[in-house]
Write a protein that holds these residues in place. Structure first.
Motif, PDB file in Angstrom:
ATOM      1  N   GLU A  14       0.989  -1.347   0.056  1.00 17.83           N
ATOM      2  CA  GLU A  14      -0.077   0.081  -0.072  1.00 17.83           C
ATOM      3  C   GLU A  14       0.791   1.325  -0.052  1.00 17.83           C
ATOM      4  OE1 GLU A  14      -2.804  -0.487   3.082  1.00 17.83           O
ATOM      5  OE2 GLU A  14      -3.973  -2.231   1.877  1.00 17.83           O
ATOM      6  N   GLN A  15       2.032   1.132  -0.481  1.00 17.36           N
ATOM      7  CA  GLN A  15       2.699   2.382  -0.702  1.00 17.36           C
ATOM      8  C   GLN A  15       2.370   2.854  -2.147  1.00 17.36           C
ATOM      9  OE1 GLN A  15       6.343  -0.207  -0.267  1.00 17.36           O
ATOM     10  NE2 GLN A  15       6.999   1.439   1.229  1.00 17.36           N
ATOM     11  N   TYR A  16       2.410   4.163  -2.396  1.00 20.45           N
ATOM     12  CA  TYR A  16       1.925   4.903  -3.606  1.00 20.45           C
ATOM     13  C   TYR A  16       3.291   5.532  -4.349  1.00 20.45           C
ATOM     14  CZ  TYR A  16      -2.889   4.780  -2.187  1.00 20.45           C
ATOM     15  OH  TYR A  16      -4.363   4.311  -1.697  1.00 20.45           O
ATOM     16  N   ALA A  32      -4.152   2.501  -9.293  1.00 18.02           N
ATOM     17  CA  ALA A  32      -4.936   2.738  -7.870  1.00 18.02           C
ATOM     18  C   ALA A  32      -6.196   3.714  -8.314  1.00 18.02           C
ATOM     19  CB  ALA A  32      -3.993   3.731  -7.014  1.00 18.02           C
ATOM     20  N   GLY A  33      -6.355   3.871  -9.637  1.00 18.22           N
ATOM     21  CA  GLY A  33      -7.622   4.576  -9.957  1.00 18.22           C
ATOM     22  C   GLY A  33      -7.616   5.825 -10.264  1.00 18.22           C
ATOM     23  N   PHE A  34      -6.338   6.672 -10.473  1.00 16.86           N
ATOM     24  CA  PHE A  34      -6.453   7.710 -10.699  1.00 16.86           C
ATOM     25  C   PHE A  34      -5.190   8.217 -11.726  1.00 16.86           C
ATOM     26  CE2 PHE A  34      -5.241  12.154 -10.006  1.00 16.86           C
ATOM     27  CZ  PHE A  34      -6.381  12.884  -9.784  1.00 16.86           C
ATOM     28  N   THR A  35      -5.824   9.096 -12.605  1.00 15.01           N
ATOM     29  CA  THR A  35      -5.206   9.379 -13.895  1.00 15.01           C
ATOM     30  C   THR A  35      -4.991  10.918 -13.886  1.00 15.01           C
ATOM     31  OG1 THR A  35      -5.428   7.362 -14.862  1.00 15.01           O
ATOM     32  CG2 THR A  35      -4.363   8.992 -16.404  1.00 15.01           C
ATOM     33  N   VAL A  45      -1.909  11.573  -4.564  1.00 13.45           N
ATOM     34  CA  VAL A  45      -0.937  10.821  -3.619  1.00 13.45           C
ATOM     35  C   VAL A  45      -1.081  11.261  -2.017  1.00 13.45           C
ATOM     36  CG1 VAL A  45       1.260   9.882  -3.195  1.00 13.45           C
ATOM     37  CG2 VAL A  45       0.182   9.566  -5.379  1.00 13.45           C
ATOM     38  N   ASP A  46      -0.708  12.689  -2.206  1.00 11.67           N
ATOM     39  CA  ASP A  46      -0.643  13.493  -0.823  1.00 11.67           C
ATOM     40  C   ASP A  46      -2.180  13.083  -0.034  1.00 11.67           C
ATOM     41  OD1 ASP A  46       1.935  14.268  -1.071  1.00 11.67           O
ATOM     42  OD2 ASP A  46       1.260  16.221  -1.800  1.00 11.67           O
ATOM     43  N   GLU A  47      -3.113  13.002  -0.744  1.00  9.69           N
ATOM     44  CA  GLU A  47      -4.604  13.251  -0.153  1.00  9.69           C
ATOM     45  C   GLU A  47      -4.793  11.948   0.606  1.00  9.69           C
ATOM     46  OE1 GLU A  47      -8.957  13.387  -1.719  1.00  9.69           O
ATOM     47  OE2 GLU A  47      -7.704  14.842  -2.280  1.00  9.69           O
ATOM     48  N   VAL A  48      -4.377  10.691  -0.425  1.00  6.62           N
ATOM     49  CA  VAL A  48      -4.725   9.352   0.043  1.00  6.62           C
ATOM     50  C   VAL A  48      -3.946   8.715   0.855  1.00  6.62           C
ATOM     51  CG1 VAL A  48      -6.348   9.367  -1.785  1.00  6.62           C
ATOM     52  CG2 VAL A  48      -4.144   8.243  -2.187  1.00  6.62           C
ATOM     53  N   TRP A  49      -2.480   8.910   0.847  1.00  8.67           N
ATOM     54  CA  TRP A  49      -1.284   8.304   1.391  1.00  8.67           C
ATOM     55  C   TRP A  49      -1.075   8.797   2.703  1.00  8.67           C
ATOM     56  CZ3 TRP A  49       4.083   7.129  -0.700  1.00  8.67           C
ATOM     57  CH2 TRP A  49       4.655   5.847  -0.155  1.00  8.67           C
ATOM     58  N   PRO A  54       4.691   0.895   5.403  1.00 11.94           N
ATOM     59  CA  PRO A  54       4.114  -0.044   4.608  1.00 11.94           C
ATOM     60  C   PRO A  54       3.099  -0.846   5.420  1.00 11.94           C
ATOM     61  CG  PRO A  54       6.759  -0.154   4.676  1.00 11.94           C
ATOM     62  CD  PRO A  54       6.173   0.880   5.584  1.00 11.94           C
ATOM     63  N   ARG A  55       2.148  -1.612   4.759  1.00  9.27           N
ATOM     64  CA  ARG A  55       0.970  -2.135   5.230  1.00  9.27           C
ATOM     65  C   ARG A  55       1.621  -3.189   6.300  1.00  9.27           C
ATOM     66  NH1 ARG A  55      -1.840  -5.994   1.608  1.00  9.27           N
ATOM     67  NH2 ARG A  55      -0.139  -7.113   2.277  1.00  9.27           N
ATOM     68  N   SER A  56       2.686  -4.011   5.992  1.00 11.13           N
ATOM     69  CA  SER A  56       3.212  -4.834   7.061  1.00 11.13           C
ATOM     70  C   SER A  56       3.602  -4.293   8.167  1.00 11.13           C
ATOM     71  CB  SER A  56       4.201  -5.945   6.378  1.00 11.13           C
ATOM     72  OG  SER A  56       5.319  -4.961   5.975  1.00 11.13           O
TER      73      SER A  56
END
Length: 62
Positions: A14-16, A32-35, A45-49, A54-56
């Motif tokens: 879940e790293q962007y 990730a659904g954004f172009t 990326v700034d908004e969602v990450w 890392p997820r682990s």
């Protein structure tokens, strides 16, 4: 001339990142659904990450 297009990508941890829209995605990365333009993608990326770990690492900290 129009600006180059980019796609926001995410890996299994879940790293962007962003990737040129006209290139095949590298192994381990998924759309990730954004172009958009480079600036639009970086803003997304700034908004969602919001948690850079890392997820682990996030799951191990629970």
């Amino acid at each position: 001339m129009s600006e180059p297009r980019f796609v926001v990508v995410r890996n299994d941890e879940e790293q962007y990142s962003i990737w040129s829209a006209d290139r095949e995605l590298p192994p381990g990365w998924h759309d990730a659904g954004f172009t958009g333009t480079r600036a639009e993608c970086l803003a997304h990326v700034d908004e969602v990450w919001t948690d850079m770990r890392p997820r682990s690492v996030r799951e191990a900290a629970r």
